[in-house]
Scaffold this active site. Sequence first.
Site, mmCIF file in Angstrom:
data_model
loop_
_atom_site.group_PDB
_atom_site.id
_atom_site.type_symbol
_atom_site.label_atom_id
_atom_site.label_comp_id
_atom_site.label_asym_id
_atom_site.label_seq_id
_atom_site.Cartn_x
_atom_site.Cartn_y
_atom_site.Cartn_z
ATOM 1 N N LYS A 141 0.814 -1.232 0.000
ATOM 2 C CA LYS A 141 0.000 0.000 0.000
ATOM 3 C C LYS A 141 0.842 1.275 0.000
ATOM 4 O O LYS A 141 0.348 2.345 -0.322
ATOM 5 C CB LYS A 141 -0.964 0.003 1.177
ATOM 6 C CG LYS A 141 -2.114 -0.969 0.972
ATOM 7 C CD LYS A 141 -3.442 -0.304 1.182
ATOM 8 C CE LYS A 141 -4.624 -1.184 0.832
ATOM 9 N NZ LYS A 141 -4.559 -2.554 1.331
ATOM 10 N N SER A 161 1.021 -9.909 -0.995
ATOM 11 C CA SER A 161 0.753 -8.472 -0.848
ATOM 12 C C SER A 161 1.126 -7.876 0.504
ATOM 13 O O SER A 161 1.341 -6.671 0.608
ATOM 14 C CB SER A 161 -0.726 -8.196 -1.132
ATOM 15 O OG SER A 161 -1.545 -9.019 -0.312
HETATM 16 C C1 PLP Z 1 -5.271 -3.574 0.900
HETATM 17 C C2 PLP Z 1 -4.694 -4.923 0.755
HETATM 18 C C3 PLP Z 1 -5.087 -5.803 -0.281
HETATM 19 C C4 PLP Z 1 -6.188 -5.478 -1.268
HETATM 20 O O1 PLP Z 1 -5.942 -4.320 -2.017
HETATM 21 P P1 PLP Z 1 -7.128 -3.585 -2.778
HETATM 22 O O2 PLP Z 1 -6.479 -2.517 -3.558
HETATM 23 O O3 PLP Z 1 -8.070 -3.066 -1.735
HETATM 24 O O4 PLP Z 1 -7.825 -4.615 -3.623
HETATM 25 C C5 PLP Z 1 -4.439 -7.029 -0.386
HETATM 26 N N1 PLP Z 1 -3.488 -7.396 0.492
HETATM 27 C C6 PLP Z 1 -3.085 -6.597 1.496
HETATM 28 C C7 PLP Z 1 -2.021 -7.073 2.406
HETATM 29 C C8 PLP Z 1 -3.676 -5.326 1.666
HETATM 30 O O5 PLP Z 1 -3.271 -4.536 2.663
#
Ligand code: PLP
Length: 339
Positions: free
Chosen positions: A69, A321
């Site tokens: 993010k 992510s």
């Molecule tokens: C926010 C987030 C997501 C999803 O992202 P979006 O843009 O809301 O679809 C996935 N994994 C993690 C670790 C996140 O913090």
Amino acid sequence: MTIMKSENLSISTYKNPLPVSLEAIEQAAARLEGRVERTPLVRSDNLSKRVGYPVHLKLETLQPIGAFKLRGAMNAILSLGDEKRQRGLVTASTGNHGRAVAYAAEKLGIRATICMSSLVPANKVEAIRALGAEIRIVGRSQDDAQEEVERLTKSGGLTAIPPFDHADVVAGQGTIGLEVIEDMPDLETILIPLSGGGLAGGIAVAVKALKPEARVIGISMERGAAMHASVKAGRPVSVREEETLADSLGGGIGLANRVTFALCQALLDDIVLVSEDEIAAGIRHAAHEEGLTVEGAGAVGFAAVLAGKVTISGPTAIIVSGGNIDPALHKTIIDGGAA
Ligand SMILES: *Cc1c(COP(=O)(O)O)cnc(C)c1O
């Protein structure tokens, strides 16, 4: 970063112009250079053997805040004019987006206020405070905190940085797609955790522009998959929020969604849903087989592959992510505890 542009597709071949372009993502990449990690794409021997094709992991867990993010928040903040920067930023997220805004603001010498309800646990409050943000405790729900954000933008002149439904945020997340194609030009399938769709939407713009034949697949939890329900319905809809191990994937997409719904609807080849048990298995796999501490949202790609919910038919990238998981919960899961 230099990228060869594929000739056979420009995003404009879609019916309506999409709200984020490859050019915007390339500009974001230039802006973010030296300010966020260019994360490694590492081969998973275990999964490659299992599926019979090379599987690589994009380790966004290695960003300074432990999740991707930072890319979107940093790009959105860097795109603001001086006046807005001087007045300061505000958001209501206590999760990875809140951390990202706090971290980016501190690095850039900008004031950031994070609004949260009195029900947010102390350790989460302190984690955000430690990143340099001002904390404003208001009310007893996330809605109360969000109302305070709106009040501060209207009367206090602060600029709200939204978690996903903003073109500059999406462009920042899309830089992951540029890096994956650069490191893995033979990409055939990419698996992306999906909630509000900033991550999947941004990556899809980059991948579909540079490598139109690649499959882009979003992965959500079965419990409260708002983008999945919305794409099925053909318009943004709300779903009941439920507790899930993939807590960073919770929440709606916004009934007045302006950016990410259109991108996901136009560009995702499929959306796959995984169960809580499958997410737990993904977290366990990451720990035992890959040596990675991964949060539930970051483990849905592993979950989908291990459960056989995506057919792998060529070189594959999994977006890992984020890694921000409560250590006690992580231990329970990797020791084999119930989800
Ligand atoms: C926010 C987030 C997501 C999803 O992202 P979006 O843009 O809301 O679809 C996935 N994994 C993690 C670790 C996140 O913090």
